[in-house]
Structures are given as C-alpha cells and as structure tokens.
Scaffold this motif. Structure first.
Motif, PDB file in Angstrom:
ATOM      1  N   CYS A 292       0.830  -1.121   0.033  1.00 12.51           N
ATOM      2  CA  CYS A 292       0.049   0.071   0.062  1.00 12.51           C
ATOM      3  C   CYS A 292       0.669   1.242   0.057  1.00 12.51           C
ATOM      4  N   PRO A 293       0.549   2.249  -0.915  1.00 11.40           N
ATOM      5  CA  PRO A 293       1.415   3.352  -0.837  1.00 11.40           C
ATOM      6  C   PRO A 293       1.580   4.051   0.442  1.00 11.40           C
ATOM      7  N   ASP A 294       0.790   4.115   1.365  1.00 10.54           N
ATOM      8  CA  ASP A 294       0.835   4.730   2.662  1.00 10.54           C
ATOM      9  C   ASP A 294       1.792   3.922   3.329  1.00 10.54           C
ATOM     10  N   HIS A 295       1.990   2.629   3.199  1.00  5.63           N
ATOM     11  CA  HIS A 295       2.952   1.795   3.984  1.00  5.63           C
ATOM     12  C   HIS A 295       4.432   2.156   3.481  1.00  5.63           C
ATOM     13  N   PHE A 296       4.751   1.797   2.331  1.00  2.75           N
ATOM     14  CA  PHE A 296       6.208   2.097   1.932  1.00  2.75           C
ATOM     15  C   PHE A 296       6.766   3.603   1.807  1.00  2.75           C
ATOM     16  N   LEU A 297       5.752   4.439   1.855  1.00  2.00           N
ATOM     17  CA  LEU A 297       6.221   5.529   1.984  1.00  2.00           C
ATOM     18  C   LEU A 297       6.742   6.071   3.170  1.00  2.00           C
ATOM     19  N   ARG A 298       6.427   5.245   4.333  1.00  2.00           N
ATOM     20  CA  ARG A 298       6.973   5.341   5.818  1.00  2.00           C
ATOM     21  C   ARG A 298       7.777   4.399   6.034  1.00  2.00           C
ATOM     22  N   THR A 299       7.846   3.062   5.295  1.00  2.00           N
ATOM     23  CA  THR A 299       8.638   2.062   5.823  1.00  2.00           C
ATOM     24  C   THR A 299       9.744   1.836   4.836  1.00  2.00           C
ATOM     25  N   LYS A 300       9.731   2.486   3.764  1.00  2.00           N
ATOM     26  CA  LYS A 300      10.746   2.153   2.561  1.00  2.00           C
ATOM     27  C   LYS A 300      10.332   0.901   1.996  1.00  2.00           C
ATOM     28  N   VAL A 301      10.740   0.598   0.754  1.00  2.00           N
ATOM     29  CA  VAL A 301      10.098  -0.580   0.111  1.00  2.00           C
ATOM     30  C   VAL A 301      10.327  -1.872   0.855  1.00  2.00           C
ATOM     31  N   ARG A 302      11.274  -2.025   1.717  1.00  2.00           N
ATOM     32  CA  ARG A 302      11.578  -3.047   2.429  1.00  2.00           C
ATOM     33  C   ARG A 302      12.287  -3.051   3.568  1.00  2.00           C
ATOM     34  N   PRO A 303      12.125  -3.925   4.686  1.00  2.00           N
ATOM     35  CA  PRO A 303      12.975  -3.640   5.826  1.00  2.00           C
ATOM     36  C   PRO A 303      14.411  -4.563   5.682  1.00  2.00           C
ATOM     37  N   LEU A 304      15.383  -3.995   6.777  1.00  2.00           N
ATOM     38  CA  LEU A 304      16.528  -4.976   6.961  1.00  2.00           C
ATOM     39  C   LEU A 304      15.819  -5.901   7.901  1.00  2.00           C
ATOM     40  N   VAL A 305      16.205  -7.033   7.401  1.00  2.00           N
ATOM     41  CA  VAL A 305      15.978  -8.315   8.296  1.00  2.00           C
ATOM     42  C   VAL A 305      17.336  -9.188   8.727  1.00  2.00           C
ATOM     43  N   LEU A 306      17.543  -9.302  10.121  1.00  2.00           N
ATOM     44  CA  LEU A 306      18.686 -10.001  10.519  1.00  2.00           C
ATOM     45  C   LEU A 306      18.422 -11.391  10.219  1.00  2.00           C
ATOM     46  N   ASP A 307      19.272 -12.130   9.768  1.00  2.00           N
ATOM     47  CA  ASP A 307      19.408 -13.564   9.351  1.00  2.00           C
ATOM     48  C   ASP A 307      19.940 -14.666  10.626  1.00  2.00           C
ATOM     49  N   LEU A 308      19.836 -14.102  11.619  1.00  2.00           N
ATOM     50  CA  LEU A 308      20.486 -14.999  12.558  1.00  2.00           C
ATOM     51  C   LEU A 308      19.565 -15.299  14.006  1.00  2.00           C
ATOM     52  N   GLU A 316      28.668 -11.370  17.481  1.00  2.00           N
ATOM     53  CA  GLU A 316      28.451 -11.872  16.286  1.00  2.00           C
ATOM     54  C   GLU A 316      27.405 -11.243  15.559  1.00  2.00           C
ATOM     55  N   THR A 317      26.365 -11.044  16.471  1.00  2.00           N
ATOM     56  CA  THR A 317      25.076 -10.313  15.755  1.00  2.00           C
ATOM     57  C   THR A 317      25.463  -8.863  15.338  1.00  2.00           C
ATOM     58  N   VAL A 318      26.148  -8.137  16.149  1.00  2.00           N
ATOM     59  CA  VAL A 318      26.314  -6.923  15.774  1.00  2.00           C
ATOM     60  C   VAL A 318      27.186  -6.666  14.585  1.00  2.00           C
ATOM     61  N   ALA A 319      28.060  -7.745  14.258  1.00  2.00           N
ATOM     62  CA  ALA A 319      28.936  -7.694  13.250  1.00  2.00           C
ATOM     63  C   ALA A 319      28.130  -8.340  12.060  1.00  2.00           C
ATOM     64  N   ARG A 320      27.136  -9.136  12.065  1.00  2.00           N
ATOM     65  CA  ARG A 320      26.390  -9.404  10.982  1.00  2.00           C
ATOM     66  C   ARG A 320      25.325  -8.227  10.644  1.00  2.00           C
TER      67      ARG A 320
END
Length: 686
Positions: A292-308, A316-320
C-alpha cells in the motif's frame, strides 16, 4: 460562514469514528468527504460544495482546519482539461482553482486539497470514504485479488486494478460505480477500499460492511499458518531477555539507521511481530516489501532483516548487522539508480526505516518519535496484510517500478519541502537526572521546546511522570524512576531510554542535594550522602550514557550542573562544595577521554538558585540564610546583591545555558565550565 454546516459536523463525526479503530485505517491514512448544496455568498444561488480531508492529517483527529472545500461543478469540469495520465500530477494544482474560499470553513480555516480529491469529487455520491484497512488491502494485494473480491462480495463491491493515486484513479472509480449500480464500494488493487453512500450514515455503514466482511472471509477461508511453521531457534526470547537484548542492540541499530540522517527510534515486540519473525516464510515475505502506498512511503520498500537466531552471541550479531546494513545500502542505491530519471528527486537516504530482529522485535526509525512509531505501526499493518493475503492466496505487492514512482513522487517531494524547518535539537534524545522539579524540570522543558525527545529521570516517580506529561506525552517525553546512587537503577534507566527513543544523545547530570554545616558538625553520613548523589551519581550516569553514546557512534553531549561552589570556598559548605568540585573535575577528565568518540563534556556553574529550586525548598535555603544572617525569603535578593550584574539566577537561566552548550553553535567546545551566576568575581575561572 460562521456556523458549522451540518454536513461538516456529520463528516467529522464519521471520520473520528472510522479513524479511532485501527482495523479501519492506519494513522494519517485515507480520506473522507461530503457534498451538499449551500447558498453562494456572492450570487445567493445554491452551489454544490464538497468538503474533503486535505493533504496530511489523521481521520481520528480531523478538524475543520484539515478540510478543503471545493465547488463540485468546477472540479468535474476539470475532466475536459485533463491532459492524460502522464501529466495527471498537474491536476493537483488545478484543484486550487476549484476551492470555494476559505470562509466556507468555520474560522476561515482550510488546507490544501490532496491527490485523492478527484476520487471523491468525480464520484457521483454525496458521501465517500477511502480507507486502508488491513483486511481490504489483503484482498487488494492477493495474487488473485479480483477473483477473491468477487467471491467475498458478489456484485456489491467492484474491483479496480492498481492505479497510482490521482485524477485517472478518480475517473476509473467513477466509471466502475456507473457500471455497477448495485455496488456500495470497490477494492483498489494494491491500495485499499473506497465506499460511498447517499447519507453519512449509509457511507459509514458501507465502509464497515466491506471491512468486516473481508475480515470474516479471511478468517473463515484462510489457512491456519499463513506464514509457515515456526522455525526452530527463532522463537521469541523470554520478555526480560528479549528487552535486554533489544536495549543492547538499539544504540547500534540507531547509529546504522542514522548513517545518512540522524533518526529517532521506536521498538515494538508485540505478539504479531514476534510470531511473524519466528515463522519460516518471513524472509521471503519481507523481501517482497510492503505494498500500500501509505505503507512504503513510511517504511521504505522493504526492511532490513537479521538472518540469525536470537541466541547468537552479541558480538556476532552486531557484526552481521553491520554487514547487512552495508548490503542494504548498496541494494537501495541500486534500486534508486534502476528507476530514477532525469527529473527524479535526489535520493533521500539509503538507510532502512525498519529493522527486523527475530526473537527480539522490530526497530523503526524517523525524524521524530511519532514518525518512527508510525513507521512501525505501518509495518505491522503490512504484516497483517501479508497474513491475510497468504491465508487465502499469495501475497503479491505492486511492482518495484510503481513503488519507486510513489516513493519519489514529485508531489510527495513537494510535501517535504513544505514542512517547517526542524528545531535545533530535533532527532536528539536527552536524559535529565533530577528532572522532576526545579532546575531539572526547567532543563527538560527547554530541551523539549527546542525539539528534543526527553527522558525525565527522577527518584520521585510521580514528579517525573508529571513533568513528562507537561512536555506532551510519550512521543516527546517519558518518565523514568531512578536513584542515581544505584548502579543497577542507573543502568536500567539507560535501558528504558534506548527502548523509548532508540538511544541517547544528550545527558544532563542535574540530580543533587545540599546540606549546609560547619566542618565539625558535618557527619560522615552527610559527606557520603552528598558525594553519593552528586559525585557517584554523575559518574554512574555518565558511564552508562557513554556506553550508549559510543555504541551509537553519533557523538553526543554530557553536561554537568555543577556549581560556583566547586570553585569558591564558601563557609559551612565542606561536603557540598567538595562534591561539586568532584563533578567539576569529572567534566575535564571525561572531556579528555571521550573526545575521540565525538562526545563533548561540559559543565555549568550556577550561583544559588533559590526560586523554583527543590534543593532550597528542602532546607538548604534556611541553612544558607542562617549562615549569611538574612531572612530566608530574602536569600535570592541577597545572592543577587553580591553579583556584578545584581540579578537573581533562576532555573530557566541554567536551562538556557544547557541549550547554549548543546544547541549546535558551540560544536568545538568541550571541557569547559560556563558560569551562570550573574557575575561572582571569586568564581572566575583561571
């Protein structure tokens, strides 16, 4: 027009009811309208007006000042002037020529018409609601949304394929309504819903019918685990461990998210967020981005997702996270370069607005606390949309080029240009010890007035809560109960601060106490108490703050409210004067140690602050008056009389000095002590 038109009153009431329930629409999302005939003040003839929520604002708190009033005949006449979809943005400026005059709103108020004005004005209906309910967007963003809409509603709700908000979408919806006489509304592909009615009551009823029917359809038809099974090892940490890990990561994440522009943070660990991050499908769905346009105007097109998993060691978490952040920035730059054209606005920044950490929660960012909080709320909306779409189909957001067109829309850029200039301390988070009264309260008020988010720290929980409330509530200030002599409580206060605002930038060591006694009457307990609160308390607070400041990597300020008594040898003042001298030297020591991190440490040396001071009201005033042989009520006058300027020092004067040191003009000053004493020659620094 001086009295509120009945249709305006009905429109506002309807908007407030719809906006009060997050199931109906998100914050600042959607718009409502009403049309009615009113006498033209020039000709006396009836003219049809439309009142519609204008650009910005929120339905739940909409006022007449948030409405635009337009002549319907002129608005519909624009169809003959419409240059086509490639130039439809020009129509927004044309809406201004359809305004009927600011006087048609009580108080002569009104706001600029929004891009959605055509959706309301071109539709042959007296009342129109355009909303962004999660259930409606779930159908709108399903791969086979058109078929599901027909299954859910039959011929009472039509389907409109994705179209960027604008004049053409208004034409599309008007045509769909004309072609579907039984329809009460429509689902807008990739966007939301629009409903209409002959009366305000009918329109609201139709909106709620679409929303609740879609909710029931998704619940009855949906599969049990739309996000897949729980991924082993990604289950949420227990609450205490979860919040401890969140507080440890928050400063690091805020620093990363502030690489291009300073940001304030918000943390969310509600069950829907934690469940989403525990499921096997969350990496795939998060990568698809919001829709929804209202969503990604505020969240950007996608989030950063930690994969740990959440039990990964902290280092290790901070380094990743640092690796993922660099990759995110590179991906975002590539996204911008793929779609930007010669006339595109400059890239606004490549940092994420939302960071997802499995087992811990969601961190969201913005130029203000409210913006950061709303970004998190919008991503939660997006999670709900994904859940609904995946439950009955598969989640299929609009294509990336369309997302870019919305995100870097010139009309959105124009909104940003219209925003007022930020205040000097905007995006900065301040913690003030002893903030519940006296000098601390004045400092908290001044910092908040200059744009800072403020943590009001005080051992008196009620006083801290009162001051935080005075400052405007949790989007501006939060209270924290802390005894600064307790290492555990000080560390906990900093954890509360970073969970509230993402980090800390400005710490004011203000907590203090005073006892005035001659040397032979000063007990070891007197000495220990004053040194414990002021010398030890400042040390503990500065140490805890320095951990956060260095983890953020954004520099910062530590300010000590010391005293001219740290310099002047006054009578009957051994414990207080020595504790203040300790604080004064802490300023110099920490300035030397923390400068390499961009952290400035400075002190303020006030003379006695009598009026408005908690210390003086607590007995110190009577004691000092006795020492100087004056009446207590004349102590402030006595202090002023011995200064060069003959002026009394008040709490706000100390607050002014804090702002002077931290407001941006003294960027190259550290290790300094600023006198606020109206000129006490004996306290001149040498």
């Amino acid at each position: 027009m001086t009295d509120e038109h009945p249709q305006v009153a009905a429109l506002l009431a309807r908007s407030h009811r719809l906006g009060a329930d997050p199931r109906n629409t998100n914050y600042a999302g959607g718009n409502t309208s009403a049309k009615a005939a009113v006498p033209d003040p020039v000709t006396g003839d009836d003219v049809e007006l439309m009142w519609v929520k204008g650009s910005g604002g929120d339905l739940g708190t909409l006022t007449t000042g948030g409405l635009a009033a337009l002549r319907v005949d002129r608005l519909r006449a624009l169809r003959a002037r419409y240059p086509g979809v490639e130039r439809e943005d020009e129509m927004v400026e044309a809406f201004d020529h359809c305004l009927h005059g600011r006087g048609w709103l009580p108080g002569g108020e009104g706001t600029a018409p929004s891009i959605d004005t055509a959706m309301h004005g071109l539709l042959d209906a007296a009342h129109v609601d355009h909303l962004h309910p999660d259930s409606g967007i779930a159908l709108a963003c399903a791969a086979d949304g058109e078929r599901l809409t027909a299954e859910c509603f039959g011929d009472t709700v039509a389907w409109v394929p994705w179209r960027r908000p604008g004049f053409q979408l208004g034409l599309d919806i008007a045509a769909v309504k004309d072609a579907n006489p039984r329809a009460i509304g429509c689902v807008l592909g990739g966007h939301g819903i629009t409903a209409w009615g002959d009366t305000a009551e009918e329109c609201e009823r139709n909106s709620l019918h679409i929303i609740r029917t879609a909710e029931a359809f998704l619940a009855e038809r949906g599969k049990a685990e739309p996000f897949g099974p729980v991924r082993p090892g990604y289950e949420p940490l227990h609450e205490d461990a979860r919040r401890e890990r969140a507080a440890a990561l928050a400063p690091v994440l805020r620093g990363l998210a502030s690489t291009d522009h300073p940001q304030v943070g918000h943390f969310t660990d509600t069950e829907p967020v934690l469940d989403f991050l525990a499921r096997t499908e969350h990496p795939r769905l998060a990568a698809l981005g919001t829709s929804c346009p209202d969503h990604f105007l505020r969240t950007k097109v996608r989030p950063l997702v930690l994969d740990l998993p959440p039990d990964t060691p902290y280092g290790e978490t901070v380094a990743r996270l640092r690796e993922l952040h660099e990759a995110y920035r590179a991906d975002y730059r590539a996204y911008y370069e793929r779609h930007a054209g010669p006339g595109s606005p400059a890239m606004r920044g490549a940092d994420p607005a939302v960071v997802l950490v499995p087992g811990v929660g969601m961190f969201s960012y913005g130029r203000a606390k409210q913006t950061a909080r709303v970004a998190g709320e919008f991503y939660l909306n997006a999670v709900n949309v994904m859940r609904g779409a995946e439950a009955v189909s598969s989640y299929a957001p609009i294509e990336e080029p369309e997302k870019f067109r919305i995100e870097y829309w010139e009309l959105e850029e124009a909104k940003l240009r219209r925003m007022p200039a930020p205040k000097p301390l905007a995006t900065r988070v301040a913690l003030v010890t002893g903030g519940g009264s006296g000098i601390g309260r004045a400092i908290a008020h001044r910092l908040a007035a200059e744009g800072a988010c403020v943590v009001v720290a005080d051992r008196d929980a009620e006083s801290a809560a009162t001051v935080a409330g005075e400052l405007g509530g949790p989007d501006t200030a939060v209270p924290v109960t802390v005894d600064v002599t307790s290492e555990e409580q000080v560390d906990a206060a900093l954890r509360e601060s970073v969970l509230a605002f993402g980090g800390v930038d400005l710490v004011v060591n203000n907590a203090g106490i005073s006892l005035s006694k001659p040397l032979l009457e000063t007990t070891a307990e007197d000495w220990d108490r004053q040194h414990s609160i002021m010398a030890r308390g400042s040390f503990l607070t500065s140490r805890a703050a320095a951990r956060v400041l260095t983890a953020q990597g954004m520099g910062g300020d530590i300010v000590y409210i010391a005293s001219k008594n740290g310099v002047v040898a006054g009578p009957d003042n051994i414990a207080y004067g020595a504790a203040k001298a300790d604080q004064s030297h802490q300023v110099r020591l920490l300035a030397a140690e923390l400068g390499a991190h961009g952290i400035r440490v400075n002190g303020i040396n006030p003379d006695g602050v009598v009026r408005g001071s908690g210390i003086f009201a607590g007995g110190w005033g009577a004691q000092r008056a006795a020492v100087y042989g004056v009446e207590e009520e004349k102590l402030g006058e006595f202090y002023a009389g011995r200064t060069l300027l003959k002026r009394e020092v008040l709490p706000e004067h100390v607050a002014n000095a804090v702002f002077a040191l931290t407001g941006g003009d003294l960027t190259h000053t550290t290790g300094a002590h600023l006198p606020v004493d109206a000129g006490v020659a004996a306290a001149f620094l040498r």
